[in-house]
Structures are given as structure tokens and as C-alpha cells.
Design an enzyme around this catalytic site. Sequence first.
Site, mmCIF file in Angstrom:
data_model
loop_
_atom_site.group_PDB
_atom_site.id
_atom_site.type_symbol
_atom_site.label_atom_id
_atom_site.label_comp_id
_atom_site.label_asym_id
_atom_site.label_seq_id
_atom_site.Cartn_x
_atom_site.Cartn_y
_atom_site.Cartn_z
ATOM 1 N N ASP A 48 0.834 -1.204 0.000
ATOM 2 C CA ASP A 48 0.000 0.000 0.000
ATOM 3 C C ASP A 48 0.868 1.253 0.000
ATOM 4 O O ASP A 48 1.548 1.550 0.979
ATOM 5 C CB ASP A 48 -0.880 0.011 1.270
ATOM 6 C CG ASP A 48 -1.782 1.235 1.311
ATOM 7 O OD1 ASP A 48 -2.882 1.171 0.729
ATOM 8 O OD2 ASP A 48 -1.383 2.262 1.903
ATOM 9 N N TYR A 53 3.162 9.778 -0.577
ATOM 10 C CA TYR A 53 4.259 9.156 0.182
ATOM 11 C C TYR A 53 5.603 9.348 -0.533
ATOM 12 O O TYR A 53 6.651 9.107 0.043
ATOM 13 C CB TYR A 53 4.030 7.651 0.411
ATOM 14 C CG TYR A 53 2.766 7.270 1.149
ATOM 15 C CD1 TYR A 53 1.970 8.234 1.780
ATOM 16 C CD2 TYR A 53 2.353 5.939 1.222
ATOM 17 C CE1 TYR A 53 0.808 7.879 2.434
ATOM 18 C CE2 TYR A 53 1.187 5.580 1.886
ATOM 19 C CZ TYR A 53 0.418 6.556 2.477
ATOM 20 O OH TYR A 53 -0.745 6.192 3.128
ATOM 21 N N LYS A 78 -2.828 5.907 -4.309
ATOM 22 C CA LYS A 78 -3.951 6.812 -4.019
ATOM 23 C C LYS A 78 -3.737 8.163 -4.688
ATOM 24 O O LYS A 78 -2.591 8.620 -4.781
ATOM 25 C CB LYS A 78 -4.077 7.032 -2.492
ATOM 26 C CG LYS A 78 -3.939 5.747 -1.685
ATOM 27 C CD LYS A 78 -4.058 5.960 -0.190
ATOM 28 C CE LYS A 78 -3.684 4.691 0.565
ATOM 29 N NZ LYS A 78 -2.282 4.583 0.949
ATOM 30 N N HIS A 111 -7.775 9.502 -1.763
ATOM 31 C CA HIS A 111 -7.065 9.482 -0.479
ATOM 32 C C HIS A 111 -7.888 10.102 0.668
ATOM 33 O O HIS A 111 -7.914 9.577 1.769
ATOM 34 C CB HIS A 111 -5.713 10.194 -0.638
ATOM 35 C CG HIS A 111 -4.664 9.718 0.315
ATOM 36 N ND1 HIS A 111 -3.329 9.650 -0.006
ATOM 37 C CD2 HIS A 111 -4.746 9.280 1.596
ATOM 38 C CE1 HIS A 111 -2.648 9.192 1.031
ATOM 39 N NE2 HIS A 111 -3.480 8.970 2.018
#
Length: 275
Positions: A48, A53, A78, A111
Amino acid sequence: MKTLQDTTVLHNGIKMPWFGLGVFKVEEGQEVINSVKWAIEAGYKSIDTAAIYKNEEGVGQAIKEAGVPREELFITTKVWNKDQGYESTLAAFETSMEKLGLEYLDLYLVHWPVKGKYKETWRALEKLYKDGKVKAIGVSNFNVHHLEDILADCEIKPMVNQVEYHPRLAQKELLLFCKDNGIQMEAWSPLMQGELLDEPTLVELAQKYGKSVAQIILRWDLQNGVVTIPKSIKKHRIVENADIFDFELSLEDMAKIDGLNEDRRIGPDPDNFDF
Ligand SMILES: NC(=O)c1ccc[n+]([C@@H]2O[C@H](COP(=O)([O-])OP(=O)(O)OC[C@H]3O[C@@H](n4cnc5c(N)ncnc54)[C@H](OP(=O)(O)O)[C@@H]3O)[C@@H](O)[C@H]2O)c1
């Protein structure tokens, strides 16, 4: 749920592993490459990540280096809040896919429920799904009213809702709503980012079952029918976290853990965030 490879079946028939590795706050480059490779070596199938990120390239690199057939893996990313909207989501998806170096994605998530935008974003996810670019689509950080809003006029129902979920935030009403509507719930920060590891009830249960506190919590997720994706950058913890398929919490002990709920978040509130 007998092995690390066991799956739940999403409402469109796609199989999603019950267990995976999260890579929030894992550094791009060698740190994320190592974590993902150790996880795959340990038998994890699901990873994930998210555009925000900033480690999608490393995730993609690790997938290549791991040498596991693509179709055995389940990769989630996401769309970030600033990219929400129809055209901008389609563009963000292409950017993520380039970074990941993948031909298709397994799960794409909205998200956060950005007010005034998430419905347009959802239309873009429906388009990506219909075009065959992603096997499943879902949302993240959606409360019941956000889901009701989407369900009111969507063409394709979300398959997954990924939300903060741990013994201090049991989200009973949301979990029931998701189950009633065929939406698979998935836990983020299942370990409350490490804050629950010396909670006395959990420590006692860990001793009783001969497991670690992390393993007790993660097993509680699975027995509640919630997909879980703990993060670690340490090889021994990546292995430890996944070693939860050889025991079962009794109903009484499940109830003890349920009793720890305080409706307490470690992350932002989906009804009150400003990013
Ligand atoms: N959709 C969203 O908005 C959202 C938000 C947050 C997170 N997520 C996803 O959910 C994943 C998991 O959540 P999270 O990363 O916030 O937190 P988490 O998995 O609850 O906790 C991670 C923390 O626990 C430590 N840890 C992991 N396993 C451990 C063990 N066996 N014993 C002791 N400590 C352990 C890790 O340290 P080390 O790394 O040093 O081992 C890290 O500090 C994320 O990585 C991300 O993929 C999604």
C-alpha cells in the site's frame, strides 16, 4: 484466513489479500526498496503506497527486483488531495503508473474526501476502472455520510474504504455500514503508529497467546473482517507482523479488545481536515 496469501473477494470479484505492507513515511530509495523486497520474500502479496508518500518509484523498483510475477501481487496507490477533480485525477493516475512502472494497478483510492471535489474524482476512478487500467477502485477516510453521498449517484460502488482503525478507534458504525453495502474495510495505522504496544490488556493477551502485542492487534483486525496493512522498515518486524495465521483469538478476548475503544484518533478527522 489461514495463510498470508488468503484473500477477501471484493464486490466485483477481485481477490484482495487480507494482509499487506504499508509504506507511509518510508523513505524513497533503498529504505522502501528493502522494506518491500523483505515483505515479498516473507510472502506478502499486497503493498500500500500513495502519491503523497513520494516512494512509488522505489516500490516499483522493489517489485521488479523481487522477481515475483506481477499478477501474484496486489498494488494499491492513491490520488492526492491537490490532484482531485476529473482531468487532474486522470493525469495523476498516469504519473503514479509511470513511477510504479506498472501496466495496470490493483487498487486506486481517493485518499481523502475533499469537499466539493471527491465526486468528480470518483467519476475519474470509474473511467479508469471501465478502461481496464485498474482492477478495483475505492476510497479512503470516508465516513458514513461521505459513502452515502457517493452511493447516491455513482455508477460503480467503491470496493474498499481504507480508514484509521485500531483498538482505540473501532469504528463500529462505519464497519457495519461497509459490510451492509459490500464495501471492504481496510485499516490504516492498525498499530496506532506504535502507541498501543504497552497497553496492559493487550500485553496480557500477548502473554496468553504467546504472541506479540502487534500480532494480537493485527489478528483482531482480521477476525473483524478488516484488511490490514501495518508498516515497518525492519525485516524482523515485517516477518513478525505477518505471523498471525497460526492462532485465533477467542470471542471473549475479541470482546476484551473491543472494550479498549475510546473513539480516539491518531490521524486527522475526515470531517475536519484542511489539506
Ligand atoms: N489512507 C490514509 O490516509 C493512510 C493514513 C496513514 C497510513 N496509511 C497506510 O497504512 C499503513 C500503516 O499505518 P502507519 O504506517 O501509519 O502505522 P502503523 O502500521 O500503525 O505503525 C507503524 C509504526 O509501528 C512500528 N512497528 C511496526 N511493526 C511493529 C512491531 N511488530 N513491533 C513494534 N513496532 C512496530 C513501526 O516502526 P518501524 O518501521 O521502525 O518498525 C512504525 O513506527 C501506512 O504505512 C500506509 O500505507 C494510510
